[in-house]
Design a protein around this motif. Structure first.
Motif, mmCIF file in Angstrom:
data_model
loop_
_atom_site.group_PDB
_atom_site.id
_atom_site.type_symbol
_atom_site.label_atom_id
_atom_site.label_comp_id
_atom_site.label_asym_id
_atom_site.label_seq_id
_atom_site.Cartn_x
_atom_site.Cartn_y
_atom_site.Cartn_z
ATOM 1 N N SER A 289 35.144 53.694 43.932
ATOM 2 C CA SER A 289 36.349 53.722 44.763
ATOM 3 C C SER A 289 35.986 53.545 46.237
ATOM 4 O O SER A 289 35.025 54.140 46.726
ATOM 5 N N ILE A 290 36.786 52.716 46.934
ATOM 6 C CA ILE A 290 36.540 52.413 48.352
ATOM 7 C C ILE A 290 37.759 52.855 49.150
ATOM 8 O O ILE A 290 38.897 52.690 48.701
ATOM 9 N N LYS B 281 36.978 47.190 37.757
ATOM 10 C CA LYS B 281 37.668 48.493 37.834
ATOM 11 C C LYS B 281 37.264 49.258 39.094
ATOM 12 O O LYS B 281 37.343 50.481 39.145
ATOM 13 N N ILE B 282 36.808 48.485 40.104
ATOM 14 C CA ILE B 282 36.550 49.115 41.397
ATOM 15 C C ILE B 282 37.873 49.127 42.148
ATOM 16 O O ILE B 282 38.586 48.123 42.185
ATOM 17 N N ARG B 283 38.222 50.274 42.737
ATOM 18 C CA ARG B 283 39.494 50.421 43.448
ATOM 19 C C ARG B 283 39.252 50.448 44.950
ATOM 20 O O ARG B 283 38.187 50.831 45.412
ATOM 21 N N ILE B 284 40.277 50.010 45.708
ATOM 22 C CA ILE B 284 40.191 50.089 47.170
ATOM 23 C C ILE B 284 41.572 50.455 47.718
ATOM 24 O O ILE B 284 42.579 49.872 47.321
ATOM 25 N N ASN B 285 41.602 51.426 48.600
ATOM 26 C CA ASN B 285 42.861 51.872 49.190
ATOM 27 C C ASN B 285 42.669 52.139 50.673
ATOM 28 O O ASN B 285 41.539 52.324 51.142
ATOM 29 N N GLY C 215 44.876 49.163 46.031
ATOM 30 C CA GLY C 215 45.606 48.241 46.911
ATOM 31 C C GLY C 215 46.681 48.940 47.738
ATOM 32 O O GLY C 215 47.539 48.297 48.339
ATOM 33 N N GLU C 216 46.628 50.249 47.783
ATOM 34 C CA GLU C 216 47.711 51.066 48.347
ATOM 35 C C GLU C 216 47.424 51.501 49.786
ATOM 36 O O GLU C 216 46.270 51.626 50.183
ATOM 37 N N VAL C 217 48.517 51.747 50.537
ATOM 38 C CA VAL C 217 48.386 52.424 51.836
ATOM 39 C C VAL C 217 49.022 53.802 51.674
ATOM 40 O O VAL C 217 50.226 53.910 51.428
#
Ligand code: 0WD
Length: 254
Positions: free
Chosen positions: A139-140, A180-184, A241-243
């Motif tokens: 997760s990033i 399945k790496i996430r970034i927010n 992909g969220e803020v």
């Protein structure tokens, strides 16, 4: 078991113990993670060393995000000392002081380019360089501000940079989703830090937010740290992909 037990992560952007990145690193450590820190230059090194000792961080590495060779060396060092990582925090932004105090219309090309390079491209390049040493499901997290979508006095070119940063998060989310790496992005309310001291009339912004947010208070780095830790943990495995706003609800006000 603690939420971050068994996870190793890199936190970029600790300047001192008032930094937002420090609040995030502290929350991750508290929940059982191993944390790696970087320092921007030799001047900031002693302060980051102090923070590292306080948190029980084993390694700190040099990283000026504008220097590709330091990014490559960082990846090699982390791979040698830790193997792979499970999370990454990008908490870095910069614009020349004169661009944060006058009118936006006067923004010089050089200041625009610097703000975009240090505050936006650095996220893209950090992800490019470190993706090979990230575990699947990592997760990033990056830090943004409401000035990306609203006029905030004096925020100027940094507002444009944060808009580009948030768009970058959405595009990166798709590319990284394959693994399945996430970034927010976490959109923090105003907090008095070293970087914030460069923004004109910052104390007025603090007072205004305190008075006009639903919770009638400003957020702390510990509150941002706890929400950041959630986004870095598997508890948020369906979020990318969220803020995410951590601003006492200020952003909902008309
Ligand atoms: O109100 C605030 N403080 C908010 C900050 C509200 C919402 C968002 N943010 C964002 C900032 O825009 C930034 O992206 O949070 C992030 C972290 O900012 P911070 O915690 O407020 O500021 P600070 O403690 O100063 O840490 C930012 C650090 C730099 O400190 P200084 O002030 O010396 O520029 O980012 C680092 C540096 O340590 N940094 C760099 N690191 C590596 N390479 C570079 C660079 N070229 N430039 C700045």
């Amino acid at each position: 078991m603690s939420v971050m037990e068994g996870k190793i992560g890199l936190v970029v952007g600790v300047a001192n113990n008032r930094s937002i990145a420090y609040g995030i690193a502290k929350a991750c450590k508290r929940e059982g993670a191993e944390v790696i820190l970087t320092y921007q230059n030799d001047k900031l090194k002693p302060r980051v060393e102090k923070v590292a000792n306080e948190l029980g961080v084993k390694h700190i590495y040099p990283l000026d995000v504008s220097k590709e060779e330091e990014l490559i060396a960082l990846r090699e060092n982390i791979e040698k000392d830790y193997g792979k990582i499970d999370f990454l925090v990008h908490s870095v932004a910069f614009a020349p002081r004169e661009a944060l105090d006058g009118k936006f219309i006067d923004t010089k090309k050089e200041a625009f380019n610097t703000a975009m390079e240090i505050s936006v491209y650095s996220l893209i390049e950090l992800v490019q360089k470190l993706e090979p040493i990230m575990n699947d499901g990592a997760s990033i997290l990056t830090l943004t501000y409401l000035g990306s979508t609203r006029y905030i006095p004096h925020y100027n070119v940094m507002g444009v940079a944060k808009a580009a940063l948030e768009a970058s998060v959405r595009y990166l989310a798709v590319d990284l989703g394959e693994r399945k790496i996430r970034i927010n992005a976490l959109s923090a309310g105003p907090i008095k830090t070293l970087a914030a001291s460069g923004i004109g009339d910052f104390s007025e912004i603090l007072k205004y937010n305190e008075k006009n947010s639903p919770l009638m208070k400003n957020v702390t780095i510990d509150e941002v740290g706890n929400s950041g830790m959630y986004l870095l943990s598997d508890l948020s495995s369906g979020v990318t992909g969220e803020v995410h706003f951590v601003d006492s609800g200020y952003n909902i006000m008309g």
